[in-house]
Scaffold this motif. Structure first.
Motif, mmCIF file in Angstrom:
data_model
loop_
_atom_site.group_PDB
_atom_site.id
_atom_site.type_symbol
_atom_site.label_atom_id
_atom_site.label_comp_id
_atom_site.label_asym_id
_atom_site.label_seq_id
_atom_site.Cartn_x
_atom_site.Cartn_y
_atom_site.Cartn_z
ATOM 1 N N GLU A 113 49.077 86.507 43.143
ATOM 2 C CA GLU A 113 49.572 85.027 42.632
ATOM 3 C C GLU A 113 48.367 84.066 43.440
ATOM 4 O O GLU A 113 48.201 82.951 42.825
ATOM 5 C CB GLU A 113 50.775 84.591 42.878
ATOM 6 N N ILE A 114 48.190 84.336 44.889
ATOM 7 C CA ILE A 114 47.280 83.250 45.392
ATOM 8 C C ILE A 114 45.828 83.621 44.831
ATOM 9 O O ILE A 114 45.210 82.411 44.678
ATOM 10 C CB ILE A 114 47.180 83.732 46.884
ATOM 11 N N LEU A 115 45.450 84.711 44.571
ATOM 12 C CA LEU A 115 44.177 84.858 43.924
ATOM 13 C C LEU A 115 44.025 84.146 42.416
ATOM 14 O O LEU A 115 42.854 83.493 42.351
ATOM 15 C CB LEU A 115 44.020 86.370 43.888
ATOM 16 N N THR A 116 45.057 84.364 41.866
ATOM 17 C CA THR A 116 44.752 83.595 40.388
ATOM 18 C C THR A 116 45.157 82.238 40.569
ATOM 19 O O THR A 116 44.555 81.511 39.783
ATOM 20 C CB THR A 116 46.065 84.369 39.491
ATOM 21 N N THR A 117 45.912 81.610 41.202
ATOM 22 C CA THR A 117 46.205 80.372 41.443
ATOM 23 C C THR A 117 44.670 79.584 42.144
ATOM 24 O O THR A 117 44.356 78.377 41.448
ATOM 25 C CB THR A 117 47.370 79.877 42.460
ATOM 26 N N TYR A 118 44.289 80.029 43.122
ATOM 27 C CA TYR A 118 43.066 79.467 43.700
ATOM 28 C C TYR A 118 41.571 79.923 43.561
ATOM 29 O O TYR A 118 40.641 79.336 43.612
ATOM 30 C CB TYR A 118 43.337 79.392 45.168
ATOM 31 N N GLY A 119 41.841 80.976 43.005
ATOM 32 C CA GLY A 119 40.548 81.729 42.214
ATOM 33 C C GLY A 119 39.808 80.978 41.124
ATOM 34 O O GLY A 119 38.657 80.673 40.886
ATOM 35 N N ALA A 120 40.764 80.270 40.520
ATOM 36 C CA ALA A 120 40.125 79.324 39.255
ATOM 37 C C ALA A 120 39.462 78.129 39.806
ATOM 38 O O ALA A 120 38.496 77.741 39.391
ATOM 39 C CB ALA A 120 41.346 78.848 38.344
ATOM 40 N N ALA A 121 39.871 77.604 40.892
ATOM 41 C CA ALA A 121 39.258 76.505 41.570
ATOM 42 C C ALA A 121 37.696 76.832 42.104
ATOM 43 O O ALA A 121 36.698 76.225 41.931
ATOM 44 C CB ALA A 121 40.128 75.802 42.693
ATOM 45 N N GLY A 208 44.475 76.040 35.591
ATOM 46 C CA GLY A 208 43.972 75.853 37.117
ATOM 47 C C GLY A 208 42.636 75.564 37.090
ATOM 48 O O GLY A 208 41.888 75.024 38.121
ATOM 49 N N ILE A 209 41.644 75.568 36.195
ATOM 50 C CA ILE A 209 40.299 74.924 36.079
ATOM 51 C C ILE A 209 40.443 73.424 35.453
ATOM 52 O O ILE A 209 40.704 73.117 34.462
ATOM 53 C CB ILE A 209 39.473 75.683 35.242
ATOM 54 N N TYR A 210 40.321 72.617 36.543
ATOM 55 C CA TYR A 210 40.471 71.347 36.152
ATOM 56 C C TYR A 210 39.882 70.512 34.977
ATOM 57 O O TYR A 210 40.211 69.910 34.237
ATOM 58 C CB TYR A 210 40.458 70.362 37.532
ATOM 59 N N PHE A 310 35.208 69.560 51.849
ATOM 60 C CA PHE A 310 35.613 68.659 50.781
ATOM 61 C C PHE A 310 37.234 68.755 50.537
ATOM 62 O O PHE A 310 37.601 68.188 49.452
ATOM 63 C CB PHE A 310 34.957 68.830 49.636
ATOM 64 N N GLU A 311 38.046 69.724 51.326
ATOM 65 C CA GLU A 311 39.240 69.959 51.042
ATOM 66 C C GLU A 311 39.624 70.516 49.437
ATOM 67 O O GLU A 311 40.481 69.884 48.856
ATOM 68 C CB GLU A 311 40.295 68.723 51.254
ATOM 69 N N TRP A 312 38.540 71.280 48.899
ATOM 70 C CA TRP A 312 38.494 71.698 47.687
ATOM 71 C C TRP A 312 39.645 72.989 47.530
ATOM 72 O O TRP A 312 39.069 73.978 48.073
ATOM 73 C CB TRP A 312 37.253 72.098 47.058
ATOM 74 N N LYS A 313 40.720 72.997 46.998
ATOM 75 C CA LYS A 313 41.676 74.096 47.433
ATOM 76 C C LYS A 313 41.283 75.190 46.652
ATOM 77 O O LYS A 313 41.975 75.233 45.400
ATOM 78 C CB LYS A 313 43.216 73.397 47.265
ATOM 79 N N GLY A 314 40.438 76.187 46.960
ATOM 80 C CA GLY A 314 40.048 77.346 46.336
ATOM 81 C C GLY A 314 40.349 78.390 47.261
ATOM 82 O O GLY A 314 41.216 78.188 48.437
#
Length: 362
Positions: A113-121, A208-210, A310-314
């Motif tokens: 779940e961590i990988l899919t949530t933050y992997g998109a960023a 998740g891709i803004y 840059f506190e880019w949450k990826g």
């Protein structure tokens, strides 16, 4: 009157057919490259597992000193870390190849779940960084080849060295100082402001891709805000790869300008700029494509520092957070996924290179 027999004229010898190299063919090449992915991923995942186990079991590393000895032993037994390491290793391999990377110790969330949530960023940031690298590195590399051995060429080569040698976090801090603090034209950190993120979260099934999610909202303010937040991180990370592309394009264009067919075009009166932009440009792109696979590993490594700056949450940002928490289960999962991404990316790049240049297949 006697006739003298004349021999028929000898037929010209037919040129021998050029034999095709054995083992060639695009299908065979793709199959071989695909099969090589399996041992590559196996070796990378195994290295990650054994390196993580050098620190001991993850429960002790994360919670040692915060739980009593009995509580710690109970947690270790429940997680199965008291079994032989070789048993844990084969169990971990089985889980990885089924997409199960375990559960984080610090947040008790599935690592997948961590990988899919933050992997998109991280994927979004890497995509923007590649765009910056192409837009900066390729045109400037062609310009340096066109003006080779001149002052502009020397300046661009120095610029390429600075791009590659400057640490990402330093260039990121410098961009924040100039564009966010002094001129106040771009956001200083994050992926979007609070109001934009709220609208993105209200979307049904967000990706998740803004950028994609912002386009789905149809709100120009949200789209502009998301793109503005991506400029500085993409610029800091993209310039790292742009320096490599610049030098590579320059070298290959100059080499192509010395080939026979370019000399033939030059003898027909084709000007030097057209020779660079039309005749020497496309052949020089083939090495660029083959190098992209290596640069993806560089981008993912640089993403760790860029996202932290840059506190880019990826994934890079979360990797640092999990390292601070000594959550080696999550660290192991993230590093293993990054290794898989690099292996698959190199496979895709090899296929593209084989489609463009048939010589690669043999």
């Amino acid at each position: 009157m006697t006739t003298v027999a004349t021999k028929p004229p000898a037929q010209a010898a037919r040129p021998a057919r050029r034999k095709r190299p054995k083992g060639g063919g695009l299908g065979r090449y793709i199959l071989v490259r695909f099969l090589l992915i399996i041992p590559t991923i196996f070796i990378l995942v195994s290295m990650v597992f054994w390196l993580m186990r050098t620190t001991g079991d993850p429960i002790t590393a994360a919670l040692g000193g915060r739980l009593s000895a009995d509580q710690l032993a109970e947690r270790i037994h429940a997680a199965g870390y008291d079994r032989p390491v070789i048993v844990q290793y084969f169990e971990y391999l089985g889980q990885v190849f089924t997409g199960n990377f375990g559960t984080t110790i610090s947040t008790n969330r599935p690592v997948s779940e961590i990988l899919t949530t933050y992997g998109a960023a991280t994927a979004e940031l890497a995509f923007y960084a590649l765009i910056v690298a192409f837009m900066v590195g390729i045109p400037l590399g062609m310009l340096a080849a066109y003006l080779r051995d001149k002052a502009t060429d020397a300046t661009l080569r120095i610029f390429a060295i600075l791009c590659y040698a400057t640490p990402v976090f330093f260039s990121g801090l410098l961009f924040k100082l100039v564009f966010s603090v002094w001129f106040k034209v771009l956001p200083v950190s994050g992926r979007a402001n609070t109001s934009s993120e709220l609208q993105l979260q209200l979307l049904p099934d967000p990706t998740g891709i803004y950028t994609i999610d912002a386009l789905r909202t149809g709100n120009p303010e949200v789209i502009g805000d998301v793109l503005a937040h991506a400029v500085l991180p993409a610029l800091a990370l993209g310039l790292l790869t742009a320096g490599v592309f610049l030098r590579l394009v320059r070298t290959n264009v100059i080499g192509t300008l010395g080939t026979d067919y370019v000399d033939a075009a030059r003898s027909r009166g084709v000007n030097e700029f057209r020779l660079v932009s039309k005749h020497a440009y496309r052949p020089a792109l083939i090495p660029i494509i083959t190098v992209i696979g290596l640069q993806i590993a560089l981008l993912l490594g640089g993403a760790v520092l860029t996202e932290t700056t840059f506190e880019w949450k990826g994934l890079g940002f979360m990797l640092i957070e999990f390292i601070k928490a000594r959550d080696f289960v999550a660290v192991q999962g993230i590093v293993a996924l990054l290794a898989v991404i690099v292996a698959v990316s190199n496979f895709i790049v090899d296929i593209i290179a084989a489609l463009i240049d048939p010589r690669v297949r043999y």
